[in-house]
Design an enzyme around this catalytic site. Structure first.
Site, mmCIF file in Angstrom:
data_model
loop_
_atom_site.group_PDB
_atom_site.id
_atom_site.type_symbol
_atom_site.label_atom_id
_atom_site.label_comp_id
_atom_site.label_asym_id
_atom_site.label_seq_id
_atom_site.Cartn_x
_atom_site.Cartn_y
_atom_site.Cartn_z
ATOM 1 N N CYS A 2 27.207 42.752 38.219
ATOM 2 C CA CYS A 2 28.007 43.057 39.389
ATOM 3 C C CYS A 2 28.302 44.542 39.543
ATOM 4 C CB CYS A 2 29.299 42.283 39.275
ATOM 5 S SG CYS A 2 30.280 42.228 40.740
ATOM 6 N N TRP A 75 27.784 39.813 36.133
ATOM 7 C CA TRP A 75 28.260 38.520 36.629
ATOM 8 C C TRP A 75 27.053 37.600 36.609
ATOM 9 C CZ3 TRP A 75 27.437 35.410 41.068
ATOM 10 C CH2 TRP A 75 28.448 34.498 41.377
#
Length: 621
Positions: A2, A75
């Site tokens: 992310c 992520w």
């Protein structure tokens, strides 16, 4: 996904990288890692699961020297959260390291080709496949990293923002983007460069940035500075922009969490958002007006629009539902609201006479970006409502409105939602006045009332302690219903989303009249039901809906207009909000729901700013 950070320059890279990762923690992640290249050509990689603080602990006492480095918060998309799947990934021979946001859609085909060539893999990620593919071209293209990256990306299908480094050339980085944001910060005298997913890790070092466009590759070295090429290794022109981002807004400012700070910031955020756009004169309301450059520059296309299509995801979609009611009632134009993720795959009917409004806080939402690119191909006018200046969606649209509510760090959106609703209100008022479908008296009256909303929000925040006390009794709940009608139906959806995002309680929002078509079967003495029951033309009908719940022993929490006594006789608990025009009620009725969700999550001991499994900026499908 992310968060990506990179540095190349004369300073030690590690402190810059680690602080950059901390600035990106708001985006949500499950592991973190860093790769550092020493001047002597040694590559050190450190990775761990959990938070950036865990990474700091891991490297304590280890070699963290190097003037070039890359770092990442992951992520999980491909493969579980683990050390082996964390970034950076390293080529089989240990020469090349990469960090990557996005998804390589054809990674399995590429992986099999590499396995057939003798490559072995340590992780289950698509990123390691890209790393080994770059290594393959590097070893077959004369050990030129830029050429290898160009060749590898020509084989790739998908979205990516990458930074690649090599230990054989310890003063060199290559970065590239496709459908995932990447920013290059230019330091003093072009002697150092900062790369990141967005500008937040960069602004404390420099306000000069280059936003990479899709298909562009940045070739950065200490000796030769910054050059940008395309996938054919041809030079591209680029502009260095000045970014205006207040660093103080990236701190909690004395609040326990960013989310609470951002709830409290909403009155001033709306003042900032409406400044220069909403002109209100209480003594001479006939002079009230809305000033939008977008309406001036594209008046004919907006006034003559056949259809208006609003695109968004999550909270932005809820804002779009309110926008639909505003535009239809004030402008008498046909409006549809679509999930951007569905719109792009549904063979939509769009033509050159349509206007597409794209709503996104980050301006980087992958599905929304792809949807507007599709709409542009059909000739539609693209109108953006985004918060992040210089973001991909802002650059892709024809015109639009910036929210100007400041950076939103908490994953659960608060001030961006009210900013979006306020901007949609300005748009509807301005367009309705221009088309003649909104009377002058209504136009002037609503503008005058809209100017008072920030002050009324401040009054709402005075009852935060009462809502905090109410929240304690709801931590036991496993399910919630949120019900509203008219403009308050999307607020019910938004209230339910806030609760499920940060408290992990299952919550659903419905139009109150739909309760009898299924959800009423769930009602019992253990089910909290939130009614948004402010005064409007359907007030009596929502009273009847509340009576239906009460007769089944449901526990009612009602959001009501101040002074309401009728609902108080039915509901178990009541929260009052100031009186306003019906079309402006969502700007006020959503605030107590934000506060409620926040305190329920706090009372459950949860991480409000970084809820599990969620990312602030969704840059993959």
């Amino acid at each position: 996904m992310c968060g990506i950070v990179g540095y190349i320059g004369e300073k030690q890279a590690f402190p810059i990288l680690i602080e950059g990762l901390k600035k990106l923690e708001y985006r949500g992640y499950d592991s973190a890692g860093v790769a550092l290249v020493k001047d002597q050509g040694e590559l050190n990689v450190y990775k761990t699961t959990g938070k950036v603080a865990n990474l700091e602990t891991l490297v304590d006492g280890k070699d963290i020297e190097g003037h070039v480095g890359i770092a990442h918060t992951r992520w999980a998309t491909h493969g579980e959260p683990s050390v082996k799947n964390a970034h950076p990934h390293v080529s089989m021979d240990g020469n090349i390291a990469i960090v990557h946001n996005g998804i390589i859609e054809n990674y399995q085909v590429l992986k099999q080709q590499l396995v057939d060539r003798g490559y072995m893999f340590n992780s289950t990620t698509d990123t390691e496949v890209l790393c080994q593919l770059i290594d393959y071209y590097y070893n077959n293209n004369g050990s030129n990293l830029l050429s290898a990256v160009c060749s590898a990306l020509n084989d790739v299908i998908g979205a990516y923002a990458i930074i690649v480094t090599e230990k054989k050339n310890p003063h060199h980085l290559v970065a590239a983007r496709q459908s995932s944001p990447l920013v290059v910060g230019v330091g003093k005298d072009n002697k150092e460069f900062f790369i990141a997913s967005d500008a937040t890790p960069i602004v404390e070092h420099t306000d000069k940035v280059v936003y990479l466009d899709d298909g562009q590759i940045a070739d950065i070295s200490i000796d030769n500075g910054l050059h940008i090429v395309n996938h054919s290794n041809k030079q591209c022109q680029f502009d260095i922009k000045t970014v205006d981002l207040d660093i103080s807004k990236l701190s909690k400012g004395g609040f326990d969490h960013f989310m609470l700070k951002e709830i409290y910031e909403q009155p001033n955020c709306l003042r900032d958002a409406m400044s220069g756009r909403l002109i209100a004169n209480a003594e001479h309301p006939e002079n009230n007006r809305i000033v939008l450059s977008a309406l001036r520059d594209y008046r004919d296309r907006l006034v003559n629009a056949r259809n208006i299509i609003i695109l968004g995801c999550g909270t932005s979609w809820h804002a779009g539902l309110i926008g639909k009611q505003l535009i239809e009632s004030m402008c008498r134009k046909r409006v549809s609201v679509e999930y951007a993720s569905e719109f792009r795959y549904n063979n939509p009917v769009v033509d050159k006479d349509d206007v597409v409004i794209a709503i996104s806080q980050s301006g980087e939402t992958a599905d929304t970006l792809a949807a507007i690119q599709l709409a542009k191909q059909h000739g539609a006018l693209i109108f953006g409502i985004v918060n992040a200046v210089g973001s991909s969606i802002a650059r892709e649209t024809d015109t639009g409105i910036y929210l100007h509510v400041g950076p939103e760090i908490g994953v659960a959106s608060t001030k961006a939602f009210t900013g979006q609703v306020a901007m949609l209100t300005l748009f509807a008022l301005a367009l309705g006045h221009e088309t003649g479908t909104l009377s002058d008296s209504e136009y002037h009256k609503i503008i005058g009332e809209l100017a008072l909303i920030p002050t009324k929000m401040e009054k709402e925040l005075e009852v935060t302690e009462k809502i905090a006390n109410l929240a304690k009794m709801f931590t036991y709940a496993h399910n919630f219903l949120y019900l509203g009608r008219g403009f308050n139906y999307p607020v019910a959806l938004e209230g339910a989303l806030k609760l499920k995002e940060i408290s992990y309680i299952h919550a659903e929002g419905y139009p109150a009249a739909e309760m009898k078509h299924g959800p009423i079967a769930l009602v019992d003495q253990d089910m909290p039901i939130v009614f948004i029951a402010t005064h409007h033309k359907l007030y009596e009908k929502i009273i009847s809906n509340m009576q239906e719940v009460k007769s089944r022993k449901g526990r009612i929490l009602a959001i009501v207009t101040e002074g309401d006594e009728h609902v108080r006789e039915i509901a178990d608990n009541v929260i009052e909000i100031p009186k306003t025009e019906n079309c402006l009620v969502p700007l006020l009725s959503v605030v107590p729901l934000q506060i409620l969700a926040y305190y329920v999550a706090v009372d459950k001991g949860l991480n409000v700013d970084m809820p599990r499994n969620l990312a602030k900026s969704v840059t993959v499908e």
